[in-house]
Design a protein around this motif. Structure first.
Motif, mmCIF file in Angstrom:
data_model
loop_
_atom_site.group_PDB
_atom_site.id
_atom_site.type_symbol
_atom_site.label_atom_id
_atom_site.label_comp_id
_atom_site.label_asym_id
_atom_site.label_seq_id
_atom_site.Cartn_x
_atom_site.Cartn_y
_atom_site.Cartn_z
ATOM 1 N N PRO A 125 -25.491 -7.802 71.446
ATOM 2 C CA PRO A 125 -26.139 -9.116 71.519
ATOM 3 C C PRO A 125 -25.220 -10.265 71.121
ATOM 4 O O PRO A 125 -25.326 -11.371 71.664
ATOM 5 C CB PRO A 125 -27.319 -8.974 70.544
ATOM 6 N N PHE A 126 -24.298 -10.006 70.186
ATOM 7 C CA PHE A 126 -23.401 -11.070 69.744
ATOM 8 C C PHE A 126 -22.324 -11.355 70.792
ATOM 9 O O PHE A 126 -21.872 -12.496 70.934
ATOM 10 C CB PHE A 126 -22.786 -10.693 68.396
ATOM 11 N N ALA A 127 -21.912 -10.322 71.531
ATOM 12 C CA ALA A 127 -20.963 -10.537 72.622
ATOM 13 C C ALA A 127 -21.607 -11.369 73.726
ATOM 14 O O ALA A 127 -20.982 -12.282 74.284
ATOM 15 C CB ALA A 127 -20.480 -9.197 73.179
ATOM 16 N N MET A 128 -22.864 -11.062 74.034
ATOM 17 C CA MET A 128 -23.573 -11.855 75.036
ATOM 18 C C MET A 128 -23.761 -13.287 74.558
ATOM 19 O O MET A 128 -23.603 -14.255 75.323
ATOM 20 C CB MET A 128 -24.938 -11.225 75.328
ATOM 21 N N ALA A 129 -24.097 -13.449 73.276
ATOM 22 C CA ALA A 129 -24.259 -14.792 72.719
ATOM 23 C C ALA A 129 -22.945 -15.563 72.766
ATOM 24 O O ALA A 129 -22.928 -16.776 73.026
ATOM 25 C CB ALA A 129 -24.768 -14.704 71.287
ATOM 26 N N ALA A 130 -21.838 -14.881 72.513
ATOM 27 C CA ALA A 130 -20.532 -15.533 72.578
ATOM 28 C C ALA A 130 -20.250 -16.043 73.983
ATOM 29 O O ALA A 130 -19.716 -17.153 74.166
ATOM 30 C CB ALA A 130 -19.437 -14.566 72.135
ATOM 31 N N ALA A 131 -20.617 -15.243 74.980
ATOM 32 C CA ALA A 131 -20.397 -15.662 76.362
ATOM 33 C C ALA A 131 -21.189 -16.922 76.683
ATOM 34 O O ALA A 131 -20.664 -17.871 77.287
ATOM 35 C CB ALA A 131 -20.772 -14.535 77.318
ATOM 36 N N ARG A 132 -22.460 -16.970 76.270
ATOM 37 C CA ARG A 132 -23.259 -18.154 76.570
ATOM 38 C C ARG A 132 -22.811 -19.358 75.744
ATOM 39 O O ARG A 132 -22.843 -20.495 76.220
ATOM 40 C CB ARG A 132 -24.742 -17.861 76.329
ATOM 41 N N GLY A 133 -22.405 -19.134 74.503
ATOM 42 C CA GLY A 133 -21.885 -20.233 73.713
ATOM 43 C C GLY A 133 -20.621 -20.815 74.320
ATOM 44 O O GLY A 133 -20.429 -22.043 74.376
ATOM 45 N N LEU A 134 -19.745 -19.949 74.813
ATOM 46 C CA LEU A 134 -18.530 -20.409 75.480
ATOM 47 C C LEU A 134 -18.859 -21.122 76.787
ATOM 48 O O LEU A 134 -18.130 -22.036 77.204
ATOM 49 C CB LEU A 134 -17.591 -19.230 75.743
ATOM 50 N N ASP A 135 -19.951 -20.721 77.428
ATOM 51 C CA ASP A 135 -20.366 -21.396 78.648
ATOM 52 C C ASP A 135 -20.731 -22.849 78.354
ATOM 53 O O ASP A 135 -20.447 -23.745 79.148
ATOM 54 C CB ASP A 135 -21.557 -20.660 79.258
ATOM 55 N N VAL A 136 -21.368 -23.082 77.218
ATOM 56 C CA VAL A 136 -21.655 -24.452 76.798
ATOM 57 C C VAL A 136 -20.350 -25.192 76.508
ATOM 58 O O VAL A 136 -20.159 -26.338 76.933
ATOM 59 C CB VAL A 136 -22.570 -24.464 75.560
ATOM 60 N N ALA A 137 -19.448 -24.532 75.792
ATOM 61 C CA ALA A 137 -18.163 -25.151 75.464
ATOM 62 C C ALA A 137 -17.347 -25.465 76.711
ATOM 63 O O ALA A 137 -16.498 -26.370 76.699
ATOM 64 C CB ALA A 137 -17.366 -24.233 74.542
ATOM 65 N N LEU A 138 -17.599 -24.738 77.803
ATOM 66 C CA LEU A 138 -16.888 -24.995 79.053
ATOM 67 C C LEU A 138 -17.106 -26.433 79.510
ATOM 68 O O LEU A 138 -16.182 -27.081 80.024
ATOM 69 C CB LEU A 138 -17.360 -24.020 80.131
ATOM 70 N N GLY A 139 -18.326 -26.939 79.328
ATOM 71 C CA GLY A 139 -18.601 -28.316 79.727
ATOM 72 C C GLY A 139 -17.912 -29.335 78.858
ATOM 73 O O GLY A 139 -17.742 -30.493 79.256
ATOM 74 N N ALA A 140 -17.521 -28.930 77.668
ATOM 75 C CA ALA A 140 -16.848 -29.832 76.726
ATOM 76 C C ALA A 140 -15.363 -29.560 76.684
ATOM 77 O O ALA A 140 -14.709 -29.832 75.670
ATOM 78 C CB ALA A 140 -17.445 -29.669 75.333
ATOM 79 N N SER A 141 -14.815 -29.014 77.745
ATOM 80 C CA SER A 141 -13.399 -28.641 77.789
ATOM 81 C C SER A 141 -12.521 -29.785 77.313
ATOM 82 O O SER A 141 -12.643 -30.914 77.787
ATOM 83 C CB SER A 141 -13.014 -28.246 79.209
ATOM 84 N N GLY A 142 -11.669 -29.486 76.350
ATOM 85 C CA GLY A 142 -10.837 -30.502 75.737
ATOM 86 C C GLY A 142 -11.403 -31.009 74.425
ATOM 87 O O GLY A 142 -10.667 -31.476 73.565
ATOM 88 N N ARG A 143 -12.732 -30.894 74.271
ATOM 89 C CA ARG A 143 -13.392 -31.319 73.024
ATOM 90 C C ARG A 143 -14.462 -30.298 72.630
ATOM 91 O O ARG A 143 -15.627 -30.647 72.439
ATOM 92 C CB ARG A 143 -14.035 -32.695 73.199
ATOM 93 N N PRO A 144 -14.121 -29.010 72.531
ATOM 94 C CA PRO A 144 -15.146 -27.983 72.280
ATOM 95 C C PRO A 144 -15.886 -28.179 70.966
ATOM 96 O O PRO A 144 -17.057 -27.814 70.852
ATOM 97 C CB PRO A 144 -14.347 -26.675 72.275
ATOM 98 N N GLY A 145 -15.232 -28.776 69.965
ATOM 99 C CA GLY A 145 -15.907 -28.990 68.699
ATOM 100 C C GLY A 145 -17.095 -29.913 68.807
ATOM 101 O O GLY A 145 -18.060 -29.818 68.027
ATOM 102 N N ALA A 146 -17.074 -30.821 69.797
ATOM 103 C CA ALA A 146 -18.172 -31.762 69.983
ATOM 104 C C ALA A 146 -19.423 -31.075 70.516
ATOM 105 O O ALA A 146 -20.516 -31.650 70.468
ATOM 106 C CB ALA A 146 -17.749 -32.872 70.945
ATOM 107 N N ALA A 147 -19.282 -29.855 71.042
ATOM 108 C CA ALA A 147 -20.418 -29.129 71.604
ATOM 109 C C ALA A 147 -20.905 -28.031 70.669
ATOM 110 O O ALA A 147 -21.597 -27.104 71.100
ATOM 111 C CB ALA A 147 -20.028 -28.524 72.950
ATOM 112 N N LEU A 148 -20.580 -28.131 69.389
ATOM 113 C CA LEU A 148 -20.922 -27.061 68.456
ATOM 114 C C LEU A 148 -22.430 -26.841 68.353
ATOM 115 O O LEU A 148 -22.908 -25.701 68.365
ATOM 116 C CB LEU A 148 -20.346 -27.374 67.076
#
Length: 298
Positions: A125-148
């Motif tokens: 479940p945590f690997a799947m959660a990591a994938a979806r969290g990174l999917d959100v960070a994809l939209g913030a490429s260059g500023r991933p911290g802003a999408a925490l």
């Protein structure tokens, strides 16, 4: 083609672009107009992961879900793997064009690790959660911290849905439904925070929203409404699974959780200063619900 549509759960891709929009709005759309390439990349990676899931699960599905494309023989295992590889490569290529390869690469790696190695382990479940969290960070490429905040909310939602989904065939322990319900509650609270008051409104080139006071008030109102809709639809189904954790009820709650991420994404997007985009995602939720009657999202 119909078999491939079922293999990748094509309509379920409606649950994916909102990840990128939530991340992009929170970061102030750092990719500019190239942002619109990132949902395409995200969708291709999602479809690739779905095809890989069925390749990986072919032996178990032959016993538990023989009607699926691979165990039924409608799609060969080799073709499923080729589809998974091709879609993943396409997703990475589009992400590179959109300036998001640095995030898309670990996102793809997380999805493949989940399907091939971690799915049946406690880390699944945590690997799947990591994938979806990174999917959100994809939209913030260059500023991933802003999408925490949105990344954490979507990841938390994903943990709950994934844990509960393990009981789709044989039923689940009540504790799994309880964990999912708790995750939904926390994610809903995070989504309802009117971050549009604190985050600079999105660039007009993407949303057309003015930068005056209305653009700071409306995000909070839309975020609160969509957050409440998310909590009601997903939470109610998970509460039913908690009360009666049989396979059928758990399966319905899982489907509701898969589709329910869309109003969560809408609330997060609106709360970061893009209420029109958030409301657009709410419409996608209705389309996803209708499409799920044709092709199962789980």
């Amino acid at each position: 083609m119909a078999d491939l549509v079922e293999l990748v759960r094509a309509p379920a891709a409606l649950t994916v672009p909102g990840d990128v929009l939530a991340g992009g709005s929170s970061a102030g759309w750092p990719a500019g107009r190239r942002t619109w390439l990132l949902p395409v990349a995200s969708t291709a990676l999602y479809w690739g992961g779905m095809a890989l899931n069925d390749f990986s699960d072919r032996a178990v599905d032959a016993v538990e879900r023989p009607e699926r494309p691979v165990p039924s023989g409608r799609v060969s295992a080799g073709r499923a793997l080729a589809v998974a590889g091709g879609l993943t490569a396409a997703g990475l290529a589009v992400a590179a064009a959109g300036g998001g390869l640095r995030v898309a690469a670990p996102l793809a790696a997380s999805a493949w690790a989940y399907d091939l190695l971690l799915k049946d382990t406690p880390a699944g479940p945590f690997a799947m959660a990591a994938a979806r969290g990174l999917d959100v960070a994809l939209g913030a490429s260059g500023r991933p911290g802003a999408a925490l905040v949105p990344a954490a909310a979507v990841a938390l939602h994903t943990v709950g849905v994934t844990v509960l989904s393990r009981g789709e065939v044989h039923g689940a322990p009540r504790s799994s439904a309880g964990l999912a319900l708790a995750a939904t509650s926390v994610a809903a609270l995070a989504a309802a925070v009117p971050r549009g008051w604190l985050v600079r409104p999105a660039a007009p080139v993407l949303t057309g929203a003015p930068a005056g006071p209305p653009a700071r008030v409306l995000p909070g109102l839309v975020a609160a409404g969509l957050g409440a809709a998310y909590a009601l639809t997903v939470g109610r189904a998970q509460l039913a699974a908690y009360r009666s954790p049989d396979a059928g009820t758990v399966r319905r709650a899982t489907g509701s959780g898969v589709r329910g991420v869309i109003p969560l994404q809408g609330a997060l997007t609106a709360g970061a200063g893009s209420p029109l985009a958030g409301l657009g995602l709410a419409l996608a939720a209705r389309l996803a619900r209708a499409a799920s009657r044709v092709v199962s999202p789980t």
